[in-house]
Scaffold this motif. Structure first.
Motif, PDB file in Angstrom:
ATOM      1  N   ARG A   1      51.960  31.960  37.208  1.00  0.00           N
ATOM      2  CA  ARG A   1      52.760  31.996  35.985  1.00  0.00           C
ATOM      3  C   ARG A   1      53.001  33.434  35.500  1.00  0.00           C
ATOM      4  O   ARG A   1      52.279  34.363  35.860  1.00  0.00           O
ATOM      5  CB  ARG A   1      52.072  31.209  34.869  1.00  0.00           C
ATOM      6  CG  ARG A   1      51.847  29.749  35.187  1.00  0.00           C
ATOM      7  CD  ARG A   1      51.567  28.963  33.924  1.00  0.00           C
ATOM      8  NE  ARG A   1      51.125  27.596  34.212  1.00  0.00           N
ATOM      9  CZ  ARG A   1      51.122  26.617  33.325  1.00  0.00           C
ATOM     10  NH1 ARG A   1      51.523  26.842  32.084  1.00  0.00           N
ATOM     11  NH2 ARG A   1      50.693  25.399  33.649  1.00  0.00           N
ATOM     12  N   ARG A   2      54.037  33.565  34.685  1.00  0.00           N
ATOM     13  CA  ARG A   2      54.273  34.801  33.942  1.00  0.00           C
ATOM     14  C   ARG A   2      53.467  34.708  32.650  1.00  0.00           C
ATOM     15  O   ARG A   2      53.565  33.710  31.922  1.00  0.00           O
ATOM     16  CB  ARG A   2      55.766  34.949  33.615  1.00  0.00           C
ATOM     17  CG  ARG A   2      56.630  35.263  34.824  1.00  0.00           C
ATOM     18  CD  ARG A   2      58.103  34.930  34.585  1.00  0.00           C
ATOM     19  NE  ARG A   2      58.617  35.540  33.372  1.00  0.00           N
ATOM     20  CZ  ARG A   2      59.164  36.769  33.309  1.00  0.00           C
ATOM     21  NH1 ARG A   2      59.245  37.494  34.418  1.00  0.00           N
ATOM     22  NH2 ARG A   2      59.626  37.255  32.180  1.00  0.00           N
TER      23      ARG A   2
ATOM     24  N   LEU B   1      40.826  35.216  34.533  1.00  0.00           N
ATOM     25  CA  LEU B   1      41.175  35.079  35.947  1.00  0.00           C
ATOM     26  C   LEU B   1      39.934  35.152  36.824  1.00  0.00           C
ATOM     27  O   LEU B   1      39.761  34.358  37.757  1.00  0.00           O
ATOM     28  CB  LEU B   1      42.175  36.166  36.343  1.00  0.00           C
ATOM     29  CG  LEU B   1      43.578  36.063  35.726  1.00  0.00           C
ATOM     30  CD1 LEU B   1      44.355  37.355  35.961  1.00  0.00           C
ATOM     31  CD2 LEU B   1      44.336  34.865  36.304  1.00  0.00           C
ATOM     32  N   ASP B   2      39.071  36.091  36.509  1.00  0.00           N
ATOM     33  CA  ASP B   2      37.852  36.265  37.296  1.00  0.00           C
ATOM     34  C   ASP B   2      36.973  35.015  37.238  1.00  0.00           C
ATOM     35  O   ASP B   2      36.283  34.683  38.209  1.00  0.00           O
ATOM     36  CB  ASP B   2      37.080  37.485  36.778  1.00  0.00           C
ATOM     37  CG  ASP B   2      35.842  37.783  37.596  1.00  0.00           C
ATOM     38  OD1 ASP B   2      35.988  38.106  38.792  1.00  0.00           O
ATOM     39  OD2 ASP B   2      34.731  37.686  37.045  1.00  0.00           O
ATOM     40  N   SER B   3      37.019  34.308  36.114  1.00  0.00           N
ATOM     41  CA  SER B   3      36.164  33.122  35.939  1.00  0.00           C
ATOM     42  C   SER B   3      36.527  31.989  36.894  1.00  0.00           C
ATOM     43  O   SER B   3      35.710  31.095  37.126  1.00  0.00           O
ATOM     44  CB  SER B   3      36.237  32.638  34.488  1.00  0.00           C
ATOM     45  OG  SER B   3      37.479  32.001  34.217  1.00  0.00           O
ATOM     46  N   VAL B   4      37.746  32.024  37.431  1.00  0.00           N
ATOM     47  CA  VAL B   4      38.172  30.967  38.369  1.00  0.00           C
ATOM     48  C   VAL B   4      38.560  31.530  39.732  1.00  0.00           C
ATOM     49  O   VAL B   4      39.289  30.908  40.501  1.00  0.00           O
ATOM     50  CB  VAL B   4      39.347  30.143  37.774  1.00  0.00           C
ATOM     51  CG1 VAL B   4      38.871  29.312  36.600  1.00  0.00           C
ATOM     52  CG2 VAL B   4      40.510  31.039  37.384  1.00  0.00           C
ATOM     53  N   GLY B   5      38.084  32.747  40.020  1.00  0.00           N
ATOM     54  CA  GLY B   5      38.297  33.336  41.330  1.00  0.00           C
ATOM     55  C   GLY B   5      39.704  33.839  41.574  1.00  0.00           C
ATOM     56  O   GLY B   5      40.116  34.015  42.725  1.00  0.00           O
TER      57      GLY B   5
ATOM     58  N   GLU C   1      44.718  39.541  38.905  1.00  0.00           N
ATOM     59  CA  GLU C   1      46.027  39.770  38.311  1.00  0.00           C
ATOM     60  C   GLU C   1      47.156  39.672  39.341  1.00  0.00           C
ATOM     61  O   GLU C   1      48.313  39.458  38.977  1.00  0.00           O
ATOM     62  CB  GLU C   1      46.053  41.134  37.609  1.00  0.00           C
ATOM     63  CG  GLU C   1      47.155  41.250  36.581  1.00  0.00           C
ATOM     64  CD  GLU C   1      47.039  42.482  35.719  1.00  0.00           C
ATOM     65  OE1 GLU C   1      48.073  43.119  35.451  1.00  0.00           O
ATOM     66  OE2 GLU C   1      45.904  42.828  35.308  1.00  0.00           O
ATOM     67  N   ARG C   2      46.831  39.786  40.605  1.00  0.00           N
ATOM     68  CA  ARG C   2      47.845  39.608  41.652  1.00  0.00           C
ATOM     69  C   ARG C   2      48.380  38.172  41.679  1.00  0.00           C
ATOM     70  O   ARG C   2      49.450  37.912  42.226  1.00  0.00           O
ATOM     71  CB  ARG C   2      47.258  39.967  43.015  1.00  0.00           C
ATOM     72  CG  ARG C   2      46.932  41.442  43.209  1.00  0.00           C
ATOM     73  CD  ARG C   2      46.537  41.727  44.644  1.00  0.00           C
ATOM     74  NE  ARG C   2      45.337  40.980  45.019  1.00  0.00           N
ATOM     75  CZ  ARG C   2      44.097  41.419  44.830  1.00  0.00           C
ATOM     76  NH1 ARG C   2      43.907  42.603  44.239  1.00  0.00           N
ATOM     77  NH2 ARG C   2      43.057  40.699  45.208  1.00  0.00           N
TER      78      ARG C   2
ATOM     79  N   ARG D   1      34.758  49.766  31.435  1.00  0.00           N
ATOM     80  CA  ARG D   1      35.193  51.005  32.085  1.00  0.00           C
ATOM     81  C   ARG D   1      35.828  50.728  33.448  1.00  0.00           C
ATOM     82  O   ARG D   1      36.759  51.433  33.855  1.00  0.00           O
ATOM     83  CB  ARG D   1      34.044  52.015  32.183  1.00  0.00           C
ATOM     84  CG  ARG D   1      32.906  51.653  33.094  1.00  0.00           C
ATOM     85  CD  ARG D   1      31.688  52.554  32.865  1.00  0.00           C
ATOM     86  NE  ARG D   1      30.651  52.328  33.866  1.00  0.00           N
ATOM     87  CZ  ARG D   1      30.223  53.245  34.724  1.00  0.00           C
ATOM     88  NH1 ARG D   1      30.744  54.455  34.718  1.00  0.00           N
ATOM     89  NH2 ARG D   1      29.271  52.969  35.581  1.00  0.00           N
ATOM     90  N   GLU D   2      35.366  49.688  34.140  1.00  0.00           N
ATOM     91  CA  GLU D   2      35.998  49.321  35.410  1.00  0.00           C
ATOM     92  C   GLU D   2      37.419  48.822  35.178  1.00  0.00           C
ATOM     93  O   GLU D   2      38.339  49.152  35.936  1.00  0.00           O
ATOM     94  CB  GLU D   2      35.170  48.249  36.122  1.00  0.00           C
ATOM     95  CG  GLU D   2      33.848  48.739  36.696  1.00  0.00           C
ATOM     96  CD  GLU D   2      34.026  49.709  37.858  1.00  0.00           C
ATOM     97  OE1 GLU D   2      35.131  49.783  38.428  1.00  0.00           O
ATOM     98  OE2 GLU D   2      33.035  50.402  38.199  1.00  0.00           O
ATOM     99  N   PHE D   3      37.605  48.035  34.122  1.00  0.00           N
ATOM    100  CA  PHE D   3      38.941  47.551  33.793  1.00  0.00           C
ATOM    101  C   PHE D   3      39.867  48.719  33.478  1.00  0.00           C
ATOM    102  O   PHE D   3      41.006  48.789  33.971  1.00  0.00           O
ATOM    103  CB  PHE D   3      38.870  46.610  32.584  1.00  0.00           C
ATOM    104  CG  PHE D   3      40.211  46.234  32.017  1.00  0.00           C
ATOM    105  CD1 PHE D   3      40.979  45.239  32.602  1.00  0.00           C
ATOM    106  CD2 PHE D   3      40.718  46.883  30.901  1.00  0.00           C
ATOM    107  CE1 PHE D   3      42.228  44.894  32.077  1.00  0.00           C
ATOM    108  CE2 PHE D   3      41.962  46.550  30.376  1.00  0.00           C
ATOM    109  CZ  PHE D   3      42.717  45.557  30.970  1.00  0.00           C
TER     110      PHE D   3
END
Length: 357
Positions: A136-137, A154-158, A161-162, A305-307
């Motif tokens: 999705r957009r 996004l990370d929580s479901v694997g 952002e790609r 800081r990684e973000f």
């Protein structure tokens, strides 16, 4: 969370570059200080304290003058602080690192006031879980805490952002945008969250309560100014805790304070209290000290800081997330120990907890 509608990656880097080129000026003892704040549930106490004389009373106790200025533009308040026009400013942990600290301004978190516990939300249409966001957009304020929340969702479901397309959207446009057929995924903060949640097709699939303690609201001050003028920090702590204890109290005076803060922030007492319910407010200084001293803070700042490094927001020439050093209350340093520009301290909150102000 706070409005970052004017932020773009280019403008962020421009601010950082300006900070890096600035010539440091040694701080000296002073008697007058300027504090900037902007509208958000966790920062409303500063305006109320100014309006009701609490600021002047604590400043007088320490023989100083504190000028408190409200900004309608959150980003501008941070930029003005970074430029040296203000000695302290209300800001999130992420923005304190990415703007003044990354811009070369040594900055200390004097007050850890709260963290978002549901004020920031990912909404979808025709969905059952955050996994339905794939492909999705997603409309959000780019490089804001909403962008960070999307990354965590996004990370929580694997996913990453790609797997989505980010659409930069100004915060005043969020509610209207979600009511169009073109928008079926959106991330925003209160008070827009409350309006969108009331729409019949809005499905909240992820919010800041699922990443507790990561989106933190602070009052920060220029480290050099604070070091030369510790009574400024004492006064800030006194102002804050007198005001938030009143605001959180189940008394007629507390209700009056909440109603007043709600009115200034564009809602009423009930609306303001709903936002408070989605905020983990540290009304008691001992609770703020415990949170700030926890090992979890270091883990959070590692994520932040990684973000920021991934988005190119830790100085233009950063080659890793270690570019800007972050000092935790126990002296542990994340990143470059020779370039510490963001510091957490429990000193002033502990004094409040000890009744030593």
């Amino acid at each position: 969370m706070k409005s970052l509608s004017t932020i773009t990656k280019l403008s962020k880097l421009a601010v950082l570059g300006a900070g890096l080129l600035a010539t440091p000026v040694a701080a000296q003892e002073q008697t007058e200080f300027n504090v900037a704040w902007s509208i958000y549930v966790g920062w409303m106490p500063w305006g109320y304290a100014e309006d009701t004389g609490i600021v002047d009373r604590w400043a007088e106790q320490y023989g100083i003058t504190i000028n408190v200025t409200q900004f309608n533009d959150y980003v501008e308040s941070i930029n003005q602080y970074t430029a040296g026009a203000y000695d302290a400013v209300t800001v999130t942990n992420m923005d304190a690192l990415s703007i003044p600290a990354a811009g070369g301004i040594d900055t200390t978190a004097v007050i850890v006031g709260d963290f978002s516990a549901g004020n920031d939300v990912v909404f979808l249409k025709d969905a059952q879980s955050v996994a339905d966001i794939e492909g999705r957009r997603v409309n959000l304020v780019e490089f804001s805490v909403s962008h960070y929340l999307l990354a965590r969702a996004l990370d929580s479901v694997g996913l990453s952002e790609r797997d989505v397309s980010v659409v930069n959207t100004a915060d005043p446009d969020m509610v209207g945008a979600f009511q169009t057929d073109d928008v079926d995924a959106l991330v925003t903060w209160n008070p827009m969250v409350s309006e969108i949640a009331a729409l019949p097709d809005a499905v909240p699939v992820f919010d800041s309560s699922m990443v507790p303690g990561e989106i933190i609201d602070l009052m920060v001050a220029n480290t050099d100014v604070l070091s030369a003028n510790p009574d400024f920090g004492n006064a800030l702590a006194g102002i804050w805790y007198e005001t938030v204890i009143l605001m959180a109290s189940d008394t007629p005076e507390g209700a009056e304070a909440r109603a007043a803060m709600g009115a200034v922030s564009g809602t009423d007492q009930a609306g303001f209290e709903a936002q408070m319910a989605a905020t983990q407010l540290f009304a008691e200084p001992a609770d703020a000290v415990a949170f700030t001293s926890s090992p979890d803070l270091g883990k959070t700042m590692d994520l932040v800081r990684e973000f920021l490094f991934d988005k190119g927001l830790l100085t233009p020439n950063a080659t890793s997330s270690d570019a800007v050093g972050i000092e935790l209350p126990d002296g542990t340093i994340l990143g470059d120990p020779n370039n510490v520009r963001f510091r957490f301290t429990t000193e002033f909150m502990q004094m409040a907890a000890d009744g030593a102000l």
